[in-house]
Design a protein around this motif. Structure first.
Motif, PDB file in Angstrom:
ATOM      1  N   GLU A 268       0.821  -1.211   0.000  1.00 19.29           N
ATOM      2  CA  GLU A 268       0.000   0.000   0.000  1.00 19.29           C
ATOM      3  C   GLU A 268       0.856   1.262   0.000  1.00 19.29           C
ATOM      4  OE1 GLU A 268      -0.348  -2.497   2.273  1.00 19.29           O
ATOM      5  OE2 GLU A 268      -2.035  -3.454   1.183  1.00 19.29           O
ATOM      6  N   ASN A 269       2.077   1.171   0.499  1.00 18.93           N
ATOM      7  CA  ASN A 269       2.961   2.339   0.588  1.00 18.93           C
ATOM      8  C   ASN A 269       4.248   2.040  -0.194  1.00 18.93           C
ATOM      9  OD1 ASN A 269       3.836   4.947   1.653  1.00 18.93           O
ATOM     10  ND2 ASN A 269       5.260   3.765   2.905  1.00 18.93           N
ATOM     11  N   GLU A 270       4.374   2.625  -1.387  1.00 15.97           N
ATOM     12  CA  GLU A 270       5.447   2.250  -2.301  1.00 15.97           C
ATOM     13  C   GLU A 270       6.804   2.835  -1.931  1.00 15.97           C
ATOM     14  OE1 GLU A 270       4.307   3.187  -6.257  1.00 15.97           O
ATOM     15  OE2 GLU A 270       2.833   1.554  -6.389  1.00 15.97           O
ATOM     16  N   SER A 271       6.822   3.883  -1.111  1.00 14.47           N
ATOM     17  CA  SER A 271       8.116   4.459  -0.748  1.00 14.47           C
ATOM     18  C   SER A 271       8.014   5.191   0.577  1.00 14.47           C
ATOM     19  CB  SER A 271       8.608   5.426  -1.834  1.00 14.47           C
ATOM     20  OG  SER A 271       7.775   6.567  -1.914  1.00 14.47           O
ATOM     21  N   SER A 272       9.168   5.368   1.209  1.00 12.42           N
ATOM     22  CA  SER A 272       9.241   6.122   2.445  1.00 12.42           C
ATOM     23  C   SER A 272       9.306   7.616   2.123  1.00 12.42           C
ATOM     24  CB  SER A 272      10.491   5.704   3.228  1.00 12.42           C
ATOM     25  OG  SER A 272      10.677   6.526   4.363  1.00 12.42           O
ATOM     26  N   SER A 273       8.875   8.430   3.075  1.00 13.94           N
ATOM     27  CA  SER A 273       8.996   9.876   2.902  1.00 13.94           C
ATOM     28  C   SER A 273      10.435  10.346   3.094  1.00 13.94           C
ATOM     29  CB  SER A 273       8.078  10.605   3.890  1.00 13.94           C
ATOM     30  OG  SER A 273       8.405  10.262   5.227  1.00 13.94           O
ATOM     31  N   LEU A 274      11.279   9.461   3.595  1.00 11.69           N
ATOM     32  CA  LEU A 274      12.704   9.739   3.721  1.00 11.69           C
ATOM     33  C   LEU A 274      13.461   8.781   2.821  1.00 11.69           C
ATOM     34  CD1 LEU A 274      15.126  11.130   5.060  1.00 11.69           C
ATOM     35  CD2 LEU A 274      14.978   9.469   6.924  1.00 11.69           C
ATOM     36  N   TYR A 275      14.167   9.331   1.847  1.00  9.52           N
ATOM     37  CA  TYR A 275      14.889   8.466   0.894  1.00  9.52           C
ATOM     38  C   TYR A 275      16.023   9.223   0.235  1.00  9.52           C
ATOM     39  CZ  TYR A 275      12.303  10.975  -2.757  1.00  9.52           C
ATOM     40  OH  TYR A 275      11.797  11.966  -3.567  1.00  9.52           O
ATOM     41  N   LEU A 276      16.934   8.469  -0.324  1.00 14.79           N
ATOM     42  CA  LEU A 276      17.992   8.977  -1.187  1.00 14.79           C
ATOM     43  C   LEU A 276      17.893   8.231  -2.517  1.00 14.79           C
ATOM     44  CD1 LEU A 276      20.894   8.989   1.444  1.00 14.79           C
ATOM     45  CD2 LEU A 276      19.616  10.983   0.624  1.00 14.79           C
ATOM     46  N   GLU A 277      18.568   8.742  -3.530  1.00 15.78           N
ATOM     47  CA  GLU A 277      18.483   8.121  -4.855  1.00 15.78           C
ATOM     48  C   GLU A 277      19.856   7.755  -5.366  1.00 15.78           C
ATOM     49  OE1 GLU A 277      14.634  10.313  -6.849  1.00 15.78           O
ATOM     50  OE2 GLU A 277      16.535  11.405  -6.843  1.00 15.78           O
ATOM     51  N   LEU A 278      19.876   6.718  -6.205  1.00 14.77           N
ATOM     52  CA  LEU A 278      21.122   6.250  -6.798  1.00 14.77           C
ATOM     53  C   LEU A 278      20.801   5.679  -8.174  1.00 14.77           C
ATOM     54  CD1 LEU A 278      23.819   4.268  -4.881  1.00 14.77           C
ATOM     55  CD2 LEU A 278      23.142   3.538  -7.157  1.00 14.77           C
ATOM     56  N   GLU A 279      21.636   5.978  -9.146  1.00 13.85           N
ATOM     57  CA  GLU A 279      21.443   5.460 -10.503  1.00 13.85           C
ATOM     58  C   GLU A 279      22.800   5.149 -11.116  1.00 13.85           C
ATOM     59  OE1 GLU A 279      18.686   6.402 -14.440  1.00 13.85           O
ATOM     60  OE2 GLU A 279      18.941   7.920 -12.876  1.00 13.85           O
ATOM     61  N   PHE A 280      22.900   3.963 -11.706  1.00 18.02           N
ATOM     62  CA  PHE A 280      24.170   3.595 -12.338  1.00 18.02           C
ATOM     63  C   PHE A 280      23.916   2.637 -13.495  1.00 18.02           C
ATOM     64  CE2 PHE A 280      23.311   0.089  -9.604  1.00 18.02           C
ATOM     65  CZ  PHE A 280      24.062  -0.979 -10.020  1.00 18.02           C
TER      66      PHE A 280
END
Length: 280
Positions: A268-280
């Protein structure tokens, strides 16, 4: 062989031996692998700022500095330095998390420390950097405007915790992620006032990496991040099973395991309101 022949041969051998030693003398490049960000001239000194990219960006910036005596054209080996980055807002100003400045390990003329810029204007403007330094008992100070560009992904988060304190969490590593279990390193700081951001010790940061573009799947063998007294950063294991965009969902918990920010990822909750991102 007569002595008159032996002596010239010995002198020739000695000459070439000394010449060979001189030829093998090499100058060590103490800024090898670094790019110049900016030079700041202050009277008789020029301060040079370097990092691996040759630019300041939002998030964690490891910075190397050198001070050149413009009169002698030599670099200072025994200075002490400190700094104060300041962001000028329309109605206020504030600083950001930063380290002290120390002599770089194994180098004579290079000093280093980190600054964590939590924001910038769209054109990179708004920040200034004050450098204070002491050479041979004399204090100097200089302030210069700098450009801080927006990093392409969210590598830093500034937020209000449920304890009514403002925190900053910044991604330090991995700098070059791979399909493997990567060491994840972050800095965690609390805003004491507009100019002071001390390190937060002994909290826990839970980790749940997800790929939103791939069904929001996670990965195995991740570990939560815990505080390391040796360098005042938080460490954990980040498992990356394929290349692409990852959202690193986090929860910040204090010493009593009270959640200060963030939520569990569920159907029901796809992500946290606290997050960082990474892409490679």
């Amino acid at each position: 062989m007569k002595l008159k022949y032996i002596l010239p041969i010995a002198f020739i051998a000695l000459f070439f031996s000394c010449s060979s030693d001189d030829d093998n003398t090499t100058t060590i490049n103490e800024i090898e692998g670094l790019e110049l960000i900016q030079t700041i001239i202050n009277g008789n000194e020029t301060i040079e700022l370097y990092n691996e990219k040759g630019m300041f960006e939002t998030g964690y910036n490891m910075i190397s500095l050198r001070i050149k005596d413009n009169t002698s054209d030599t670099y200072i080996e025994d200075a002490t330095l400190s700094w104060m980055p300041v962001m000028q807002m329309p109605t206020m100003q504030h600083s950001c998390p930063k380290s002290s400045i120390a002599k770089a390990l194994g180098k004579d003329t290079v000093y280093e420390g980190f600054i964590i810029y939590q924001m910038t204007n769209t054109d990179g403007s708004g920040w200034s950097l004050t450098l204070n330094y002491n050479i041979d008992g004399t204090d100097y100070s200089v302030t210069e405007t700098i450009s801080v560009m927006q990093y392409e992904n969210q590598n830093i988060a500034s937020f209000m915790g449920s304890d009514d304190s403002r925190y900053i969490v910044a991604l330090v590593e991995p700098k070059d992620p791979s399909i493997a279990i990567n060491t994840m390193k972050v800095g965690l700081f609390k805003m004491q006032n507009m100019m002071t951001f001390p390190v937060v010790e002994d909290y826990t940061i839970t980790l749940d990496p997800r790929m939103p573009g791939m069904g929001n799947h996670s990965s195995p063998n991740n570990t939560d991040l815990t505080f390391n007294n040796a360098d005042n950063f938080y460490y954990g294991d980040l498992s990356l099973t394929m290349t692409g965009y990852w959202k690193l969902n986090l929860k910040l918990m204090n010493e009593s395991d009270t959640v200060l920010k963030g939520e569990d990822v569920t159907e029901e909750n796809e992500s946290s309101s606290l997050y960082l991102e990474l892409e490679f």
